[in-house]
Enzyme design. Structure first.
Site, mmCIF file in Angstrom:
data_model
loop_
_atom_site.group_PDB
_atom_site.id
_atom_site.type_symbol
_atom_site.label_atom_id
_atom_site.label_comp_id
_atom_site.label_asym_id
_atom_site.label_seq_id
_atom_site.Cartn_x
_atom_site.Cartn_y
_atom_site.Cartn_z
ATOM 1 N N ASP A 151 0.831 -1.214 0.000
ATOM 2 C CA ASP A 151 0.000 0.000 0.000
ATOM 3 C C ASP A 151 0.866 1.265 0.000
ATOM 4 O OD1 ASP A 151 1.054 -0.061 2.528
ATOM 5 O OD2 ASP A 151 -0.851 0.207 3.594
ATOM 6 N N HIS A 305 45.228 -23.568 -13.117
ATOM 7 C CA HIS A 305 45.514 -24.992 -13.309
ATOM 8 C C HIS A 305 44.257 -25.663 -13.856
ATOM 9 C CE1 HIS A 305 47.093 -28.959 -12.563
ATOM 10 N NE2 HIS A 305 46.072 -29.268 -11.776
ATOM 11 N N GLU A 335 46.153 -23.468 -18.673
ATOM 12 C CA GLU A 335 46.613 -24.820 -18.972
ATOM 13 C C GLU A 335 45.643 -25.530 -19.918
ATOM 14 O OE1 GLU A 335 48.322 -28.718 -16.622
ATOM 15 O OE2 GLU A 335 46.679 -27.606 -15.716
ATOM 16 N N ASP A 337 45.098 -29.461 -21.307
ATOM 17 C CA ASP A 337 45.445 -30.893 -21.311
ATOM 18 C C ASP A 337 44.939 -31.503 -22.617
ATOM 19 O OD1 ASP A 337 46.299 -30.436 -18.761
ATOM 20 O OD2 ASP A 337 45.240 -32.107 -17.859
ATOM 21 N N HIS A 350 40.352 -33.874 -18.665
ATOM 22 C CA HIS A 350 41.245 -34.422 -17.635
ATOM 23 C C HIS A 350 41.331 -35.925 -17.856
ATOM 24 C CE1 HIS A 350 42.984 -34.962 -13.594
ATOM 25 N NE2 HIS A 350 43.403 -33.736 -13.803
ATOM 26 N N GLU A 384 49.827 -29.405 -21.598
ATOM 27 C CA GLU A 384 49.984 -30.738 -20.990
ATOM 28 C C GLU A 384 49.641 -31.720 -22.114
ATOM 29 O OE1 GLU A 384 50.783 -33.466 -17.954
ATOM 30 O OE2 GLU A 384 51.249 -31.344 -18.166
#
Length: 752
Positions: A151, A305, A335, A337, A350, A384
């Site tokens: 209100d 990493h 990184e 991989d 991974h 990697e």
């Protein structure tokens, strides 16, 4: 800048479309696409959405949490459904912090454009607000939340509920007293302006008024001379105090009358102390201010990493988005991989786990697009490499064609370097870190590394878990390194670490080694001085233990203490370790490079375990008076729950500097708790120290709950009366949530 309300009032067409609502498809994957009803709420800052089957259940998010709107197929998810949904129907909301994107598909191009333009206007509006507008907005938001019957007025019962929502358990009699003071109309309800008055009474800063009155002769204003005295004596500003006092009056004093008199009122004083100039982190240190012409080995480098992972390293999602997030945070070493993929295309994931796979091609495309948006200084691509020679050749070709001139292919001046080039020399360049056949000098003999396993991490990256996938049954095959990929490695040749003596006698400046966290810690403890010397000439990379399957992090400070440049962390994982990383790299324009102290760059003998042996050693006393807190966040969202806050100050640095002290806790007040407690520390190596302020909700039965934190390099601290603007666990700002402290730094004349 127009407020959302004024944009509504002007009939802004895009906001009207958003306010009316739309059925948008929320897309999570190729197989998960669901209709949701989205609409912009009345406040012009909250977006509400629900499924048509969810009953009363719904979700909301604040536009202030949205960082950017991407148009078209600019996310992996929308690219995966590109054949089904044209680009002109698609858009992505990218949130701040670690929250996932929201991928949406509109029913028509015009509807998509209205939402894209509308959200962008609201983001721009939120970002352009000044401090006063932010506070006004905050007051309005609370009014809306507490006005249960909508209100436009608030009775005392609603105000009592509001106080609990605001994290304060106030005596009912005192609350009624404040309510009556604000209820000028004597109607028994607070209307808009009266509520603003109530808020002002509630938030009156007695702690700040006391400081003000210590320097104000008349208790009403600070003259130019009085303000100068405050800046010299409390803020330790020295010679620039006169000039700065006038600047502060011009910038923060809201009263034109006071301005003309060359004076500052309590309102101007408060605005100055909550501004960036009144913050504990010196705003001048936030800009690019360090010498960027030193060799790369002379800098700490913000590093990630397993950059491809959004979550843990057993079952988490691999994503290009993870690279975007890391690069946006200022990471300068990422990184990748790489493993053999189908159809001759290398994939990134991974290995030997259930993490999803993404194409190497897509990762490099993302890197090319985002590498230099947050910083112009070089990016190191840490490879990697688990691929066959054939797919390594594909990698080399993709790096070459996608990155073009960004990829560094040869030494800058064509000569074999005696020291590494500088970040300034390498602006806009991407450097490949990997194994290399031979060296930069044609006369160098080929090393046996050409036939080593091409992965350069000595410790397994994931635990022995043969049952995780069929791939785990195949041991990594030793493979030769392709000449094409080898030729792209210039200043970051990965080599096996033998010993510091071997490196001193035989290693080239462009050769670098990777160390597991445990190996690096042991070297730091046993041979710290040699490690510091090594790192003045060559780059070192440290990576987390493969046993950290939850993608947790180690404390990076131990490795910075011996000068390791590339201390790689899982940036997707929030917590103390990332707070320290964010704190260290918050300085120097967040460019991802921080110059190491001079005693880590030259031939000084610095032993982090015996800092007092260093030439020119002086220890400092850090005294922090924790005065008060303001608008601390709720931990438990239950309506009646209120926090019992305490403040802990933690010092991270060389082992002699590691320390923690905390205040007592305050019962039932997260709104304006008052501590007035002083914590004292001795700092032996200020150049390496980080100071972390943590606020927790005390719980005698279980572990305290985290509320907020802020981490600052010791060398970037502004002494004096300062505000600390708290960050969430995710590293994002908590609006208006601060600590008020008084910091004193002095030399220790006698050892304490």
């Amino acid at each position: 800048m127009d407020s959302p309300q004024s944009l509504f009032a002007k009939g802004d067409r895009d906001l009207q479309v958003m306010k009316a609502g739309a059925m948008l498809k929320k897309v999570k994957s190729k197989s998960w696409k669901k209709q949701r009803h989205f609409r912009l709420q009345e406040d012009g800052r909250t977006i509400w959405y629900k499924s048509r089957w969810a009953g009363t259940g719904h979700s909301t998010f604040s536009v202030a949490d949205v960082e950017v709107v991407r148009e078209g197929h600019q996310s992996e998810v929308l690219l995966s459904v590109a054949e089904e949904f044209p680009a002109d129907l698609c858009f992505t909301l990218v949130f701040r912090g670690r929250r996932g994107n929201l991928d949406l598909v509109a029913e028509s191009p015009s509807e998509a454009q209205a939402w894209i333009r509308g959200v962008r206007k609201l983001i721009q509006n939120a970002e352009s607000m000044d401090d006063k507008e932010r506070v006004d907005q905050w007051i309005w938001d609370w009014f809306q939340k507490a006005d249960k019957n909508k209100d436009g007025r608030m009775n005392f019962k609603e105000v009592r509920t509001l106080l609990k929502m605001m994290n304060v358990d106030m005596n009912e009699e005192y609350a009624l007293h404040l309510f009556t003071l604000a209820d000028k109309s004597k109607s028994g309800c607070l209307e808009n302006e009266e509520f603003v008055q109530f808020y002002k009474i509630l938030t009156e800063r007695k702690d700040m008024r006391r400081v003000f009155q210590d320097y104000s002769r008349d208790g009403q204003t600070l003259t130019l001379a009085e303000l100068k005295d405050f800046l010299m004596q409390e803020q330790q500003e020295g010679e620039r105090s006169w000039e700065h006092a006038q600047e502060l009056i011009d910038r923060y004093e809201p009263s034109e009358t006071a301005k003309k008199q060359g004076a500052m009122s309590i309102d101007g004083f408060q605005m100055y102390l909550v501004s960036p100039e009144g913050a504990i982190l010196d705003p001048q240190r936030l800009t690019l201010n360090q010498d960027m012409s030193r060799p790369l080995s002379h800098y700490f480098i913000c590093s990630s990493h397993n950059t491809y992972l959004m979550e843990d390293q057993l079952r988490g999602q691999s994503s290009q988005e993870a690279y975007i997030q890391a690069l946006k945070r200022g990471c300068r070493c990422v990184e990748v991989d790489c493993w053999d993929g189908p159809n001759g295309e290398p994939v990134v994931y991974h290995g030997h786990t259930f993490t999803s796979k993404i194409l190497f091609r897509d990762v490099i495309t993302t890197l090319g697009e985002y590498a230099f948006k947050a910083s112009e200084f070089p990016v190191i691509l840490s490879l990697e490499n688990h691929c066959s020679v054939e797919q390594q050749r594909v990698m080399a070709q993709l790096l070459d064609t996608i990155l073009g001139d960004m990829l560094l292919r040869e030494p800058l001046d064509g000569l074999v370097p005696q020291e590494l080039p500088s970040p300034h020399d390498l602006k806009g360049k991407i450097l490949l870190k990997a194994k290399k056949i031979g060296g930069l000098d044609e006369s160098e003999t080929l090393t046996d590394e050409a036939t080593d396993e091409v992965s350069d991490e000595a410790e397994p990256e994931s635990p022995s878990a043969e049952n995780l996938s069929a791939e785990a049954l195949c041991l990594d095959k030793k493979s030769k390194f392709s000449r094409e990929l080898s030729d792209l490695v210039v200043y970051c040749k990965s080599v096996h670490f033998h010993s510091f003596e071997y490196s001193r006698l035989h290693s080239k400046c462009y050769e670098m080694s990777s160390f597991s966290e445990s190996k690096a810690r042991k070297l730091a403890k046993d041979t710290g001085t040699e490690f510091v010397h090594h790192n003045s000439r060559q780059l070192s990379r440290v990576y987390p233990s493969g046993m950290r399957t939850d993608s947790s992090n180690y404390n990076p400070q131990d490795l910075w203490n011996v000068g390791c440049q590339i201390v790689a962390l899982n940036v997707q994982t929030a917590g103390l370790e990332m707070d320290l990383n964010d704190g260290l790299f918050s300085q120097n324009g967040c460019c991802g490079y921080v110059l190491k102290p001079d005693f880590m760059r030259n031939d000084d003998s610095f032993d982090p375990e015996r800092p007092q042996d260093r030439d020119g050693y002086t220890s400092l006393q850090l005294s922090i008076q924790v005065i008060s807190g303001q608008q601390l966040p709720k931990v438990n969202q239950k309506e009646g729950s209120i926090v019992d806050p305490l403040v802990r100050v933690e010092i991270y640095g060389v082992s002699q500097d590691q320390a923690k002290q905390e205040t007592s806790y305050i019962d039932n007040n997260g709104f304006n708790p008052l501590w007035n407690e002083t914590l004292n520390f001795i700092i032996h190596v200020p150049e390496l120290a980080l100071v972390r302020f943590v606020v927790e909700d005390y719980d005698k039965a279980s572990r305290n709950d985290f509320m907020g934190q802020f981490t600052v390099p010791f060398t970037c601290i502004q002494p004096g009366y300062r505000h600390i603007h708290l960050l969430s666990k995710d590293g994002t700002a908590i609006p208006l949530s601060t600590l008020f402290v008084n910091v004193k730094i002095s030399e220790v004349t006698t050892e304490v």
